[in-house]
Motif scaffolding. Structure first.
Motif, PDB file in Angstrom:
ATOM      1  N   LEU A 184       0.833  -1.200   0.000  1.00  0.00           N
ATOM      2  CA  LEU A 184       0.000   0.000   0.000  1.00  0.00           C
ATOM      3  C   LEU A 184       0.869   1.253   0.000  1.00  0.00           C
ATOM      4  O   LEU A 184       1.650   1.482   0.931  1.00  0.00           O
ATOM      5  CB  LEU A 184      -0.923  -0.023   1.219  1.00  0.00           C
ATOM      6  CG  LEU A 184      -2.031   1.024   1.263  1.00  0.00           C
ATOM      7  CD1 LEU A 184      -2.964   0.901   0.059  1.00  0.00           C
ATOM      8  CD2 LEU A 184      -2.830   0.879   2.566  1.00  0.00           C
ATOM      9  N   PRO A 186       0.984   5.664  -1.463  1.00  0.00           N
ATOM     10  CA  PRO A 186       0.110   6.774  -1.851  1.00  0.00           C
ATOM     11  C   PRO A 186      -0.352   6.689  -3.302  1.00  0.00           C
ATOM     12  O   PRO A 186      -1.478   7.078  -3.634  1.00  0.00           O
ATOM     13  CB  PRO A 186       1.000   8.002  -1.626  1.00  0.00           C
ATOM     14  CG  PRO A 186       1.965   7.585  -0.576  1.00  0.00           C
ATOM     15  CD  PRO A 186       2.241   6.137  -0.835  1.00  0.00           C
ATOM     16  N   ALA A 189      -3.212   3.619  -3.409  1.00  0.00           N
ATOM     17  CA  ALA A 189      -4.229   3.435  -2.374  1.00  0.00           C
ATOM     18  C   ALA A 189      -5.645   3.512  -2.935  1.00  0.00           C
ATOM     19  O   ALA A 189      -6.530   2.745  -2.528  1.00  0.00           O
ATOM     20  CB  ALA A 189      -4.042   4.477  -1.268  1.00  0.00           C
ATOM     21  N   SER A 190      -5.868   4.387  -3.884  1.00  0.00           N
ATOM     22  CA  SER A 190      -7.211   4.537  -4.439  1.00  0.00           C
ATOM     23  C   SER A 190      -7.632   3.316  -5.258  1.00  0.00           C
ATOM     24  O   SER A 190      -8.819   3.154  -5.553  1.00  0.00           O
ATOM     25  CB  SER A 190      -7.280   5.790  -5.322  1.00  0.00           C
ATOM     26  OG  SER A 190      -6.402   5.671  -6.431  1.00  0.00           O
ATOM     27  N   ALA A 192      -6.937   0.057  -4.294  1.00  0.00           N
ATOM     28  CA  ALA A 192      -6.902  -1.168  -3.486  1.00  0.00           C
ATOM     29  C   ALA A 192      -8.205  -1.954  -3.602  1.00  0.00           C
ATOM     30  O   ALA A 192      -8.194  -3.178  -3.789  1.00  0.00           O
ATOM     31  CB  ALA A 192      -6.607  -0.823  -2.032  1.00  0.00           C
ATOM     32  N   TYR A 228       0.353   4.586   8.314  1.00  0.00           N
ATOM     33  CA  TYR A 228      -0.876   4.140   7.664  1.00  0.00           C
ATOM     34  C   TYR A 228      -2.145   4.556   8.395  1.00  0.00           C
ATOM     35  O   TYR A 228      -3.228   4.053   8.094  1.00  0.00           O
ATOM     36  CB  TYR A 228      -0.817   2.615   7.504  1.00  0.00           C
ATOM     37  CG  TYR A 228       0.132   2.224   6.386  1.00  0.00           C
ATOM     38  CD1 TYR A 228      -0.302   2.146   5.078  1.00  0.00           C
ATOM     39  CD2 TYR A 228       1.484   2.005   6.650  1.00  0.00           C
ATOM     40  CE1 TYR A 228       0.564   1.830   4.055  1.00  0.00           C
ATOM     41  CE2 TYR A 228       2.363   1.703   5.628  1.00  0.00           C
ATOM     42  CZ  TYR A 228       1.896   1.609   4.333  1.00  0.00           C
ATOM     43  OH  TYR A 228       2.766   1.316   3.309  1.00  0.00           O
ATOM     44  N   ASP A 230      -3.999   7.103   8.102  1.00  0.00           N
ATOM     45  CA  ASP A 230      -5.015   7.669   7.214  1.00  0.00           C
ATOM     46  C   ASP A 230      -5.609   6.639   6.252  1.00  0.00           C
ATOM     47  O   ASP A 230      -6.548   6.955   5.511  1.00  0.00           O
ATOM     48  CB  ASP A 230      -4.418   8.823   6.397  1.00  0.00           C
ATOM     49  CG  ASP A 230      -4.018   9.998   7.265  1.00  0.00           C
ATOM     50  OD1 ASP A 230      -4.557  10.127   8.387  1.00  0.00           O
ATOM     51  OD2 ASP A 230      -3.157  10.798   6.838  1.00  0.00           O
ATOM     52  N   TYR A 231      -5.050   5.421   6.249  1.00  0.00           N
ATOM     53  CA  TYR A 231      -5.512   4.397   5.309  1.00  0.00           C
ATOM     54  C   TYR A 231      -6.344   3.312   5.983  1.00  0.00           C
ATOM     55  O   TYR A 231      -6.915   2.458   5.299  1.00  0.00           O
ATOM     56  CB  TYR A 231      -4.315   3.742   4.616  1.00  0.00           C
ATOM     57  CG  TYR A 231      -3.520   4.691   3.758  1.00  0.00           C
ATOM     58  CD1 TYR A 231      -3.896   4.989   2.450  1.00  0.00           C
ATOM     59  CD2 TYR A 231      -2.375   5.308   4.264  1.00  0.00           C
ATOM     60  CE1 TYR A 231      -3.170   5.853   1.666  1.00  0.00           C
ATOM     61  CE2 TYR A 231      -1.635   6.184   3.490  1.00  0.00           C
ATOM     62  CZ  TYR A 231      -2.040   6.454   2.192  1.00  0.00           C
ATOM     63  OH  TYR A 231      -1.308   7.332   1.418  1.00  0.00           O
ATOM     64  N   THR A 233      -9.167   3.345   7.352  1.00  0.00           N
ATOM     65  CA  THR A 233     -10.608   3.380   7.121  1.00  0.00           C
ATOM     66  C   THR A 233     -11.028   2.535   5.928  1.00  0.00           C
ATOM     67  O   THR A 233     -12.202   2.154   5.827  1.00  0.00           O
ATOM     68  CB  THR A 233     -11.085   4.828   6.901  1.00  0.00           C
ATOM     69  OG1 THR A 233     -10.322   5.410   5.831  1.00  0.00           O
ATOM     70  CG2 THR A 233     -10.897   5.659   8.165  1.00  0.00           C
ATOM     71  N   MET A 234     -10.092   2.226   5.032  1.00  0.00           N
ATOM     72  CA  MET A 234     -10.461   1.414   3.863  1.00  0.00           C
ATOM     73  C   MET A 234     -10.609  -0.063   4.221  1.00  0.00           C
ATOM     74  O   MET A 234     -11.123  -0.845   3.423  1.00  0.00           O
ATOM     75  CB  MET A 234      -9.430   1.571   2.745  1.00  0.00           C
ATOM     76  CG  MET A 234      -8.084   0.933   3.038  1.00  0.00           C
ATOM     77  SD  MET A 234      -6.988   0.893   1.579  1.00  0.00           S
ATOM     78  CE  MET A 234      -6.770   2.627   1.243  1.00  0.00           C
ATOM     79  N   ARG A 252      -3.691  -4.924   9.009  1.00  0.00           N
ATOM     80  CA  ARG A 252      -3.829  -3.838   9.982  1.00  0.00           C
ATOM     81  C   ARG A 252      -2.838  -3.996  11.142  1.00  0.00           C
ATOM     82  O   ARG A 252      -2.232  -3.029  11.605  1.00  0.00           O
ATOM     83  CB  ARG A 252      -5.267  -3.807  10.505  1.00  0.00           C
ATOM     84  CG  ARG A 252      -5.606  -2.625  11.399  1.00  0.00           C
ATOM     85  CD  ARG A 252      -6.873  -2.904  12.174  1.00  0.00           C
ATOM     86  NE  ARG A 252      -7.953  -3.337  11.317  1.00  0.00           N
ATOM     87  CZ  ARG A 252      -8.985  -2.562  10.958  1.00  0.00           C
ATOM     88  NH1 ARG A 252      -9.033  -1.320  11.388  1.00  0.00           N
ATOM     89  NH2 ARG A 252      -9.940  -3.025  10.195  1.00  0.00           N
TER      90      ARG A 252
END
Length: 357
Positions: A184, A186, A189-190, A192, A228, A230-231, A233-234, A252
């Protein structure tokens, strides 16, 4: 879910080997070995941990490798992952080597970018392979080309290859688990969720979303210090794609460990006992975070048997160094043996009242 325990460890299922290590009654041979059949690679990923090695055009000789694998089986090695500092599928005889590995009684696996995962290879290798994990670090062609530093058409080829492998697996009833993993970043990330949905649609068993880990000797430092928070939440959206047939493993726990201020353990327990790494030039190392570091180089399978190397003076000296001299703050954070080290550390440093089970 994580039914394959990808975000954890499985050394607790090897009680006999752990007992040998605890008792120090004999030399502990590795449970798991990572082998680099090919030093060459057809991609130049932006995050590559072993870019400093240089993607050298070298290959392990087939028959010698098969002989060493037979020996490893006799000494108690239980699994081999064909991966390493190059792309393993560039080795022309890898399917034959994998079949030999399986027939010797060792579980075989492959980590690959899957560009060369042909139908011929899949038919030959799938019946003898425990799992194949493809490194697919984007959900779209353009992002993939940017991160893998290759042409966008490779993304199409990889997806087609994995889809065909899943079809062949079903056709021949092979037990091999097929997966993909994304580091993962930047830039990806969109995509994934897109990759996870794509993996599910083509018949993969799982998709892993994992964090980046800086290798101390890497040339690239573009993602060093990445966090991570900010990531996270996905994760829910990704994990909702899981069902009885397919799973998304969002790592996680491994991401959270990047935020730890104090180390869980102060000494490496896994090296040089439970695993080994063989480079494409035949050099045997005790840790993949220290390739080309002579402190962790035990010998070479082109000159010596695996037993001679594992019982040799260089490995004994390295064991003494790891136990008494290694500063683990030099080590790669979230290294491959981190969870194993936590488990072994707890065995050596139990809390109070352990008899109240």
């Amino acid at each position: 879910m994580d039914r394959f325990k990808i975000d954890s460890h499985k050394i607790n299922y090897h009680v006999d080997r752990v007992a040998e290590w605890m008792m120090r009654s004999k030399t502990v041979y590795p449970i798991y070995v990572e082998i680099t059949p090919s030093g060459a690679c057809n991609h130049r990923c932006t995050f590559c941990a072993v870019d400093y090695i240089g993607y050298k055009m070298r290959f392990l000789e087939k028959d010698l490798l098969k002989n060493r694998i037979s020996e490893m089986a006799q000494k108690g090695v239980r699994s081999i992952m064909f991966a390493g500092e190059g792309e393993p599928l560039l080795h022309k005889h890898l399917a034959e080597v994998i079949r030999h590995t399986s027939e010797a009684g060792i579980d075989a696996s492959i980590t690959t970018n899957a560009v060369a995962l042909t139908e011929k290879f899949a038919r030959e290798a799938l019946p003898h392979t425990t799992w194949i994990k493809a490194s697919v670090n984007a959900g779209t062609r353009d992002a993939y080309a940017e991160i893998h530093r290759t042409k966008p058409e490779d993304f199409d080829r990889v997806i087609a290859n994995l889809k065909r492998a899943a079809e062949i697996k079903k056709e021949i009833g092979a037990p091999c688990a097929l997966g993909a993993q994304m580091v993962l970043l930047p830039e990806n990330a969109s995509g994934a969720v897109t990759l996870a949905m794509l993996g599910k649609s083509i018949g993969l068993d799982y998709v892993v979303i994992k964090p980046y880990s800086q290798h101390n000797m890497s040339v690239t430092h573009e993602y060093e210090g990445m966090r991570y928070d900010d990531y996270l939440t996905m994760a829910d959206e990704l994990e909702r794609l899981s069902d009885d047939r397919f799973e998304v493993v969002f790592r996680r726990h491994t991401m959270d460990k990047l935020n730890e201020s104090n180390p869980y353990y102060t000494q490496c327990q896994a090296t040089p006992h439970f695993w080994a790494y063989i480079m494409a030039d035949g050099a045997v190392y005790g840790c993949s975070a220290y390739l080309e570091d002579e402190r962790f180089n035990y010998g070479n399978i082109n000159q010596n048997t695996f037993e001679e190397i594992w019982e040799g003076e260089k490995r004994k000296a390295s064991a003494d160094y790891v136990e008494h001299g290694l500063d683990i703050t030099e080590c790669r954070k979230n290294c491959r043996m981190d969870e194993v080290n936590r488990y072994l550390w707890d065995l050596k440093h139990p809390p109070q009242h352990v008899n109240f089970i």
